[in-house]
Design an enzyme around this catalytic site. Structure first.
Site, PDB file in Angstrom:
ATOM      1  N   GLY A  12      33.247   3.913  38.849  1.00 35.17           N
ATOM      2  CA  GLY A  12      34.138   3.042  38.089  1.00 35.17           C
ATOM      3  C   GLY A  12      35.590   3.208  38.498  1.00 35.17           C
ATOM      4  CG  ASN A  13      38.533  -0.029  37.907  1.00 39.75           C
ATOM      5  OD1 ASN A  13      38.039  -0.265  39.011  1.00 39.75           O
ATOM      6  ND2 ASN A  13      38.971  -0.984  37.106  1.00 39.75           N
ATOM      7  NE  ARG A  39      25.110  -0.346  36.367  1.00 39.82           N
ATOM      8  CZ  ARG A  39      25.277   0.141  35.151  1.00 39.82           C
ATOM      9  NH1 ARG A  39      24.221   0.584  34.481  1.00 39.82           N
ATOM     10  NH2 ARG A  39      26.469   0.209  34.593  1.00 39.82           N
ATOM     11  CB  SER A  40      25.808   4.031  40.682  1.00 40.64           C
ATOM     12  OG  SER A  40      26.380   2.919  40.051  1.00 40.64           O
ATOM     13  CB  CYS A 132      45.226   3.905  28.666  1.00 41.83           C
ATOM     14  SG  CYS A 132      44.596   2.395  27.912  1.00 41.83           S
ATOM     15  NE  ARG A 237      43.165  -6.023  27.847  1.00 42.06           N
ATOM     16  CZ  ARG A 237      42.941  -4.717  27.835  1.00 42.06           C
ATOM     17  NH1 ARG A 237      43.707  -3.890  28.529  1.00 42.06           N
ATOM     18  NH2 ARG A 237      41.949  -4.204  27.127  1.00 42.06           N
ATOM     19  CG  HIS A 244      48.464  -0.061  29.608  1.00 42.71           C
ATOM     20  ND1 HIS A 244      47.850  -1.051  30.339  1.00 42.71           N
ATOM     21  CD2 HIS A 244      47.472   0.569  28.897  1.00 42.71           C
ATOM     22  CE1 HIS A 244      46.546  -1.024  30.094  1.00 42.71           C
ATOM     23  NE2 HIS A 244      46.289  -0.049  29.226  1.00 42.71           N
ATOM     24  CG  ASN A 317      46.205   0.874  32.906  1.00 43.06           C
ATOM     25  OD1 ASN A 317      46.997   0.311  33.665  1.00 43.06           O
ATOM     26  ND2 ASN A 317      44.935   0.546  32.852  1.00 43.06           N
TER      27      ASN A 317
END
Length: 341
Positions: A12-13, A39-40, A132, A237, A244, A317
Site C-alpha cells: 500500500g501507499n 492476494r499480494s 494523519c 477533502r 494535508h 500525510n
C-alpha cells in the site's frame, strides 16, 4: 546487531513509504519482511532506493516468533486479527489504523510530543500511530502549549486524496482527465466529485453531525497532548494528491505574541517555520511532499480573543502523518526499550 522488522501492508501507499523511510534513515534492520494479504503474496516491493527487492509474504501464514517490531499499515481489519497474535509472540506492534488509538492500555505516540507515554506499551505490546491530520497538528501545538497553555483550538483541514489510499489518488487523476476530455465524471471512492471541488466530509457521520475524522482529531489531541484542551474540527477533502494543510486558531490561557510564538516554533523539534509575509513566503502541500517536517506559516495574532493566535500548518500525510511517525516510534522504542548489541 539490528532488529528483525515486519512491514505489514507493504504493497500500500503507507507500506511502501515505510520501506522508503526505513532505508533513508538507516534504521538498524538485520532483516525486513514485506507482509501483505494473500492476494499480494509473491508481489515484489523495493526496500527504499537500495535496489533490494522483497517478496511479499502471506500474513495468514506468517510466523511472528523471533520478530522484534511489526509496522502495521493494513487497516483495522488485519490489525484486529493479526496484531494481537504478533504481540503475543513477543513482536511489538506499531499500528497505523484507528483500531487501538483510544484503547487506554495502548499508548498513542507522536515522538516530538509525548515520548514518555511509550513506556506503557508493555501492557499489550501494541503502540498506536495517530490519525494523519492529528499528527501534524499536535507537533505544531506542543511547543506553544508548553509556553502559554492552550485552552481551545478551532481547526479546518484541507486533506489530500492520498489520505484515502491509492483509490483516492486514482479517482482524482481519472476525474481530472475525464473533465478535460469531456467524459462523464462518476464518483466512486468519494461521495461527490473530487476533481476541481472540495468535499466537507471525511469518514462516516456521527450522531452529533460531526464526521469520525473530526472526532478523531478531538479525542486523539486530548490523549496525546492534554485532555483539558477544547477542540473543534472541520475536515475537508481537497483535490491535492499529497499533503494535508490546516488553518489553526488557538486560544491560550496566557499571553503569547506572534513574534514570541515564531521564536518558539523555530526551535521546536519536527517543525520548519516558513513565514516571510510576502508573496510565496509560506508553504503549500506541493513543497511539503516527500519531506518529513511539519511546516508552519502565516503566524499572526487573533484580535477577536484575549490571547489568540492563528497559523497555517502543512505536512506530507504519507510521511509525518503515517509512515515517518511509525518509524520514529520504532526508533524511540529501540532507544528506550529494545536496545540491541
Amino acid at each position: 546487531m539490528g532488529y528483525r522488522v515486519a512491514v505489514v501492508g507493504a504493497t500500500g501507499n503507507v507500506g511502501r513509504e515505510i520501506m522508503q523511510i526505513l532505508a533513508e534513515r538507516e534504521f538498524p534492520c538485520d532483516e525486513v519482511a514485506a507482509v501483505a494479504s494473500s492476494r499480494s503474496h509473491g508481489t515484489e516491493v523495493e526496500f527504499g532506493d537500495t535496489g533490494k527487492m522483497l517478496k511479499c509474504r502471506n500474513i495468514e501464514h506468517f510466523d511472528w516468533a523471533g520478530w522484534d517490531i511489526a509496522l502495521f499499515s493494513a487497516g483495522s481489519g488485519p490489525a484486529k486479527e493479526y496484531a494481537p497474535k504478533a504481540a503475543a509472540a513477543g513482536c511489538v506492534v506499531i499500528d497505523n489504523s484507528s483500531l487501538y488509538r483510544m484503547d487506554p492500555d495502548v499508548p498513542l505516540i507522536v515522538p516530538e510530543v509525548n515520548p514518555d507515554a511509550i513506556d506503557e506499551y508493555k501492557k499489550k505490546n501494541i503502540i498506536a500511530n495517530p490519525n494523519c491530520s492529528t499528527a501534524q497538528l499536535v507537533v505544531a501545538l506542543k511547543p506553544l502549549h508548553d509556553a502559554a497553555t492552550i485552552k481551545r483550538v478551532v481547526v479546518s483541514t484541507y486533506q489530500s486524496v492520498s489520505g484515502a489510499g491509492k483509490a483516492g489518488m486514482d479517482e482524482l487523476f481519472q476525474q481530472s482527465r475525464a473533465i478535460f476530455v469531456g467524459d462523464p465524471v462518476v464518483p466512486e471512492k468519494f461521495t461527490k466529485q473530487i476533481a476541481f471541488n472540495v468535499i466537507p466530509h471525511i469518514d462516516v457521520f456521527m450522531d452529533d453531525g460531526a464526521t469520525k475524522e473530526e472526532w478523531k482529531m478531538v479525542v486523539e489531541t486530548k490523549k496525546i497532548l492534554d485532555s483539558r484542551i477544547k477542540l473543534n474540527a472541520t475536515c475537508v477533502r481537497v483535490p491535492v494528491f499529497v499533503g494535508h494543510s490546516e488553518a489553526v486558531n488557538i486560544e491560550f490561557e496566557n499571553e503569547l505574541g506572534a513574534e514570541q510564538a515564531m521564536e518558539i516554533l523555530r526551535e521546536a523539534p519536527g517543525i520548519m517555520l516558513v513565514d516571510k509575509r510576502e508573496d510565496g513566503g509560506y508553504v503549500t502541500p506541493v513543497e511539503s511532499a516527500g519531506d518529513g517536517a511539519t511546516y508552519v506559516s502565516r503566524v499572526r495574532e487573533d484580535p477577536t480573543v484575549e490571547n489568540g493566535l492563528t497559523l497555517w500548518c502543512v505536512s506530507d500525510n504519507l510521511r509525518k502523518g503515517a509512515a515517518l511517525n511509525a518509524v520514529q516510534i520504532a526508533e524511540l522504542l529501540g532507544r528506550r526499550h529494545l536496545k540491541k548489541g
